[in-house]
Every structure is written in C-alpha cells, then in structure tokens.
Design an enzyme around this catalytic site. Structure first.
Site, mmCIF file in Angstrom:
data_model
loop_
_atom_site.group_PDB
_atom_site.id
_atom_site.type_symbol
_atom_site.label_atom_id
_atom_site.label_comp_id
_atom_site.label_asym_id
_atom_site.label_seq_id
_atom_site.Cartn_x
_atom_site.Cartn_y
_atom_site.Cartn_z
ATOM 1 N N CYS A 85 9.510 3.737 -40.090
ATOM 2 C CA CYS A 85 9.764 1.927 -41.076
ATOM 3 C C CYS A 85 9.358 3.269 -42.339
ATOM 4 O O CYS A 85 9.959 3.889 -43.138
ATOM 5 C CB CYS A 85 8.518 1.325 -41.304
ATOM 6 S SG CYS A 85 8.628 -0.538 -42.123
ATOM 7 N N HIS A 194 10.716 -0.185 -35.407
ATOM 8 C CA HIS A 194 10.106 0.524 -35.009
ATOM 9 C C HIS A 194 9.767 0.977 -33.435
ATOM 10 O O HIS A 194 9.413 0.117 -32.318
ATOM 11 C CB HIS A 194 8.670 -0.634 -34.787
ATOM 12 C CG HIS A 194 8.320 -0.202 -36.569
ATOM 13 N ND1 HIS A 194 7.203 0.123 -37.043
ATOM 14 C CD2 HIS A 194 9.121 -1.102 -37.261
ATOM 15 C CE1 HIS A 194 6.416 -0.450 -38.138
ATOM 16 N NE2 HIS A 194 8.084 -0.357 -38.292
ATOM 17 N N GLU A 196 7.876 2.581 -31.407
ATOM 18 C CA GLU A 196 6.625 2.275 -30.926
ATOM 19 C C GLU A 196 5.954 1.245 -30.592
ATOM 20 O O GLU A 196 4.919 1.282 -29.481
ATOM 21 C CB GLU A 196 5.128 3.507 -31.668
ATOM 22 C CG GLU A 196 4.882 2.137 -32.930
ATOM 23 C CD GLU A 196 5.671 1.532 -33.968
ATOM 24 O OE1 GLU A 196 5.896 0.656 -35.478
ATOM 25 O OE2 GLU A 196 7.416 2.453 -34.075
#
Length: 223
Positions: A85, A194, A196
């Site tokens: 991002c 994302h 994560e």
C-alpha cells in the site's frame, strides 16, 4: 531469518507486518525511518499507512528518509523488499518500481476483501504461490490507482513484471487491473492490498497473506 519492518511517522500497519513475519516463522526487526541502518536484516517490508501524513503526495517525503537510502542501495544489490500500500507508493517514488500511484478513480477511500490473481509466482515474495492462483486478501486505500504510460505498461506485461491483477471489477481504476508489480530481478515487489491482514485464523478473509512471508523466508534460506 530476520525481516526488517520500517516505521515512518504515520505508519499504520507496521505492527501487523511484524506480527505476520513472526507467524510465518521469521524474526521481525524494527527499522526506524530516521536511521540509515538496516541492522543486518535479510529482507525488508515497507508497510502501509500515511507516511509523513501523505503531504505533497503519497510516499513522496518518505522516499528521502535516511532508512530509504539504505533500502534503495540494498534492493539494487538483491535484498528482497516488499512494499504494501503506502509502501508500494514509496517504492515507486524511490524508482525501485516503475509507474505511479494516484487517487482512486472514484475519489473515495475503499476497504474490502479483494480477490487477486497471481501473475508472477517466481519473485522472492510470491514463490509459494502457483501462477494464475486466485487469493483473497484485504484492500484498503484512497490513493490506490496504479498508472503508467503505455510503453511502461507494455514492458511490464511483456517482461512478466505484473505480479498481481484484480479479479472481478477494478476497485480503484488501476491501469489494466494491475494490483502489484515486481522489478526485473524479482526481489522487489509492491502491491496495494494488504497480505499482513490475512495470516491468522479468525482474522481476515483467508490465510493467503501468510504465503508472502513464508515465500521470502524460503528464498533467504536457500539463497
């Protein structure tokens, strides 16, 4: 293996990235934006957020942080670097990846689970996937539209540097539905969604994000 995660003023997902590294089996190392020191890490994650408040434009100030001087040099030498991002925005501002990131075409912040197709499964961060595999991770951004001139887009397509593409509707107007790209060497990857946030049961839409981190750990071990 030691994976550094950079923190800038305005970083939001640095803690999540460090947690993802640990869940994948690596040692997460905190890297501070003001220190020109990578602390001997084996790879670097540049996380999401709003570095320096996104003043000027997203990633433009962070590109000049002391830590980025070291990241740029190390990446050119082959160190695996993942930009997520805002991290992707910083990588384009640093010229480690081509193109630019601008505001979503609908001019709104977007947050949703997003299906991606893996276009390149041979990079340091994607080797655990299969080509054409579809994965689901979280997308959340306002300046998520990837743009480049036609010659650059043709080169990215022709040389296999498109790493991920959006499946279904294009959520932010990105050129050719591109969600993530890689450099020619395959050690630097940037993407808007994302990973994560998709590494642990009960949190996020899947466990697909974990493969980004296990992929690089495997790459480092076998290097």
């Amino acid at each position: 293996m030691r994976i550094g995660v950079v923190t800038f003023p305005g970083s939001l997902d640095d803690s999540d990235a460090r947690r993802a590294v640990r869940i994948a089996g690596g040692e997460a190392v905190e890297l501070w934006h003001g220190d020109a020191d990578l602390r001997g890490v084996d790879a670097v994650v540049i996380p999401g957020g709003f570095s320096y408040g996104d003043y000027l434009r997203a990633g433009a100030i962070a590109r000049f942080a002391p830590v980025m001087t070291e990241v740029i040099t190390a990446a050119k030498g082959g160190l695996p670097v993942l930009g997520i991002c805002n991290g992707f925005q910083i990588l384009t501002e640093s010229h480690l990846l081509p193109g630019s990131m601008i505001q979503n075409d609908h001019r709104k912040f977007l947050c949703r689970d997003q299906v991606l197709r893996v276009e390149n499964a041979s990079t340091a961060w994607t080797s655990g996937f299969e080509a054409d595999q579809e994965i689901t991770i979280v997308l959340k951004n306002q300046d998520g539209q990837f743009v480049a001139d036609e010659a650059t887009l043709d080169r990215l397509e022709g040389e296999g540097q498109v790493a991920f593409r959006y499946v279904g509707d294009n959520p932010n107007g990105s050129s050719r539905g591109i969600a993530g790209i890689t450099n020619e060497r395959g050690n630097v990857v940037g993407l808007m969604p994302h990973p994560e946030h998709a590494v642990e049961e009960g949190f996020g839409p899947s466990l697909d994000g974990r493969t980004f981190f296990t992929s690089v750990l495997e790459q480092v071990v076998t290097a």
